[in-house]
Design a protein around this motif. Structure first.
Motif, PDB file in Angstrom:
ATOM      1  N   GLY A  18       0.944  -1.278  -0.014  1.00  0.00           N
ATOM      2  CA  GLY A  18       0.124  -0.030  -0.054  1.00  0.00           C
ATOM      3  C   GLY A  18       0.900   1.195  -0.066  1.00  0.00           C
ATOM      4  N   SER A  19       0.739   1.967   1.045  1.00  0.00           N
ATOM      5  CA  SER A  19       1.554   3.324   1.081  1.00  0.00           C
ATOM      6  C   SER A  19       2.689   3.157   1.487  1.00  0.00           C
ATOM      7  N   GLY A  20       3.086   2.309   2.080  1.00  0.00           N
ATOM      8  CA  GLY A  20       4.489   1.812   2.843  1.00  0.00           C
ATOM      9  C   GLY A  20       4.477   1.930   4.257  1.00  0.00           C
ATOM     10  N   LEU A  29      -7.430  -9.421  -0.854  1.00  0.00           N
ATOM     11  CA  LEU A  29      -6.385  -9.864  -1.224  1.00  0.00           C
ATOM     12  C   LEU A  29      -6.391 -10.464  -2.410  1.00  0.00           C
ATOM     13  N   ILE A  30      -5.754 -10.119  -3.735  1.00  0.00           N
ATOM     14  CA  ILE A  30      -6.010 -10.620  -4.768  1.00  0.00           C
ATOM     15  C   ILE A  30      -4.975 -11.331  -5.379  1.00  0.00           C
ATOM     16  N   GLY A  31      -5.091 -12.782  -5.549  1.00  0.00           N
ATOM     17  CA  GLY A  31      -4.144 -13.389  -6.155  1.00  0.00           C
ATOM     18  C   GLY A  31      -4.482 -14.958  -6.263  1.00  0.00           C
ATOM     19  N   ILE A  59       5.521  -6.801  -0.052  1.00  0.00           N
ATOM     20  CA  ILE A  59       4.936  -7.343  -1.289  1.00  0.00           C
ATOM     21  C   ILE A  59       3.764  -6.564  -1.972  1.00  0.00           C
ATOM     22  N   GLU A  60       3.802  -5.945  -3.029  1.00  0.00           N
ATOM     23  CA  GLU A  60       2.738  -5.210  -3.588  1.00  0.00           C
ATOM     24  C   GLU A  60       2.365  -5.571  -4.990  1.00  0.00           C
ATOM     25  N   ARG A  61       1.089  -5.937  -5.226  1.00  0.00           N
ATOM     26  CA  ARG A  61       0.599  -6.419  -6.639  1.00  0.00           C
ATOM     27  C   ARG A  61       0.701  -5.218  -7.561  1.00  0.00           C
TER      28      ARG A  61
HETATM   29  N1  SAM Z   1      -0.140  -1.740   4.376  1.00  0.00           N
HETATM   30  C1  SAM Z   1      -0.657  -0.788   3.789  1.00  0.00           C
HETATM   31  C2  SAM Z   1      -0.387   0.529   4.143  1.00  0.00           C
HETATM   32  O1  SAM Z   1       0.406   0.722   5.133  1.00  0.00           O
HETATM   33  O2  SAM Z   1      -0.475   1.571   3.687  1.00  0.00           O
HETATM   34  C3  SAM Z   1      -2.151  -0.939   3.545  1.00  0.00           C
HETATM   35  C4  SAM Z   1      -2.717  -2.390   2.632  1.00  0.00           C
HETATM   36  S1  SAM Z   1      -3.860  -2.043   1.597  1.00  0.00           S
HETATM   37  C5  SAM Z   1      -5.251  -2.059   2.666  1.00  0.00           C
HETATM   38  C6  SAM Z   1      -3.800  -3.497   0.861  1.00  0.00           C
HETATM   39  C7  SAM Z   1      -2.862  -3.375  -0.235  1.00  0.00           C
HETATM   40  O3  SAM Z   1      -2.873  -5.135  -0.728  1.00  0.00           O
HETATM   41  C8  SAM Z   1      -3.195  -2.741  -1.562  1.00  0.00           C
HETATM   42  O4  SAM Z   1      -2.156  -2.036  -2.100  1.00  0.00           O
HETATM   43  C9  SAM Z   1      -3.281  -3.893  -2.388  1.00  0.00           C
HETATM   44  O5  SAM Z   1      -2.645  -3.594  -3.929  1.00  0.00           O
HETATM   45  C10 SAM Z   1      -2.498  -4.951  -1.880  1.00  0.00           C
HETATM   46  N2  SAM Z   1      -2.640  -6.378  -2.498  1.00  0.00           N
HETATM   47  C11 SAM Z   1      -3.795  -6.898  -2.717  1.00  0.00           C
HETATM   48  N3  SAM Z   1      -3.698  -7.984  -3.154  1.00  0.00           N
HETATM   49  C12 SAM Z   1      -2.065  -8.414  -3.053  1.00  0.00           C
HETATM   50  C13 SAM Z   1      -1.505  -9.667  -3.365  1.00  0.00           C
HETATM   51  N4  SAM Z   1      -1.723 -10.623  -3.842  1.00  0.00           N
HETATM   52  N5  SAM Z   1       0.018  -9.233  -3.383  1.00  0.00           N
HETATM   53  C14 SAM Z   1       0.406  -8.223  -2.849  1.00  0.00           C
HETATM   54  N6  SAM Z   1      -0.142  -7.200  -2.553  1.00  0.00           N
HETATM   55  C15 SAM Z   1      -1.605  -7.125  -2.640  1.00  0.00           C
END
Ligand code: SAM
Length: 219
Positions: free
Chosen positions: A89-91, A207-209, A107-109
């Motif tokens: 997400g934002s980091g 979570l998409i994958g 890890i970010e998709r």
């Molecule tokens: N931890 C983040 C922060 O501190 O800002 C917030 C995370 S946000 C709620 C969820 C994140 O999970 C999104 O950026 C989304 O793109 C990512 N995400 C969803 N499915 C994923 C996957 N299979 N692998 C990696 N990232 C994934």
């Protein structure tokens, strides 16, 4: 590290986090020091220390500060741990983990989301986080096994590759449930035994994958 807005962070910690029962001193210190405003879009900067999640673009969110603190406390980070985060997400969550003196692989998709997170982490002078673009449900065996794994997106079940990459004695924290609402779950590994505890309802983007939700359908 950007030290401005420290008074707002202090108030956030006292009113939203300590008042609701988070006590881990390493976690409270991290929440006091990481400049959350650096991780939210300029258009929401004024709300950076408020008690709710914020949009970060691409349909994604930065989680509510309290939830970040609770998930970090449940993960029980120890100095020198290697932590895998799924969902950069934002980091911000990665920066909070790093401020607990751990090394973080995040890890970010979505490539554009990861790119912005890398910029945010650099702007906050965070050096012990590595961001990788891939499907995190497949795990990341290159740096494993991990002392802690944190999934910051809602999943129907905990992806098997992530359970396999948890070190003996390691902790995994994840929102597990359906698309609308999940339970915060902590799994502790002892040898080949996984102990699971539930900590109440939360609401995360999916979570998409391969081992998560298969598509971006709205819930
Ligand atoms: N931890 C983040 C922060 O501190 O800002 C917030 C995370 S946000 C709620 C969820 C994140 O999970 C999104 O950026 C989304 O793109 C990512 N995400 C969803 N499915 C994923 C996957 N299979 N692998 C990696 N990232 C994934």
């Amino acid at each position: 590290m950007d030290t401005s807005r420290a008074a707002e962070r202090e108030e956030m910690v006292e009113r939203q986090i300590e008042a609701r029962g988070v006590t881990n001193s390493r976690v409270l210190h991290a929440m006091r020091t990481v400049p959350r405003h650096v991780f939210v879009p300029e258009s929401h900067s004024r709300e950076a220390y408020e008690d709710y999640p914020l949009p970060i673009g691409n349909g994604q969110t930065i989680s509510q500060p309290y939830i970040v603190a609770v998930m970090t406390e449940l993960l029980s980070p120890e100095i020198g741990d290697t932590i895998l985060e799924i969902g950069t997400g934002s980091g911000y969550q990665a920066a909070v983990l790093a401020a607990c003196n751990t090394t973080v692989i995040s890890i970010e998709r979505i490539p554009q989301v990861a790119e912005q997170a890398v910029k945010n982490l650099a702007a906050a002078d965070v050096t012990n986080v590595r961001v990788i673009v891939t499907d995190g449900t497949l795990g990341y065996s290159d740096e494993g096994p991990y002392n802690g794994i944190l999934i910051t997106a809602g999943t129907p079940e905990i992806p098997k590759p992530l359970l396999d990459e948890l070190a003996d004695g390691g902790r995994l924290v994840a929102p597990v449930g359906d698309r609308a609402i999940q339970d915060l779950v902590r799994v502790k590994r002892e040898g080949e035994t996984y102990h699971t505890q539930r900590y109440g309802a939360v609401r995360f983007v999916p979570l998409i994958g391969t081992y998560g939700w298969r598509n971006e359908e709205k819930w």
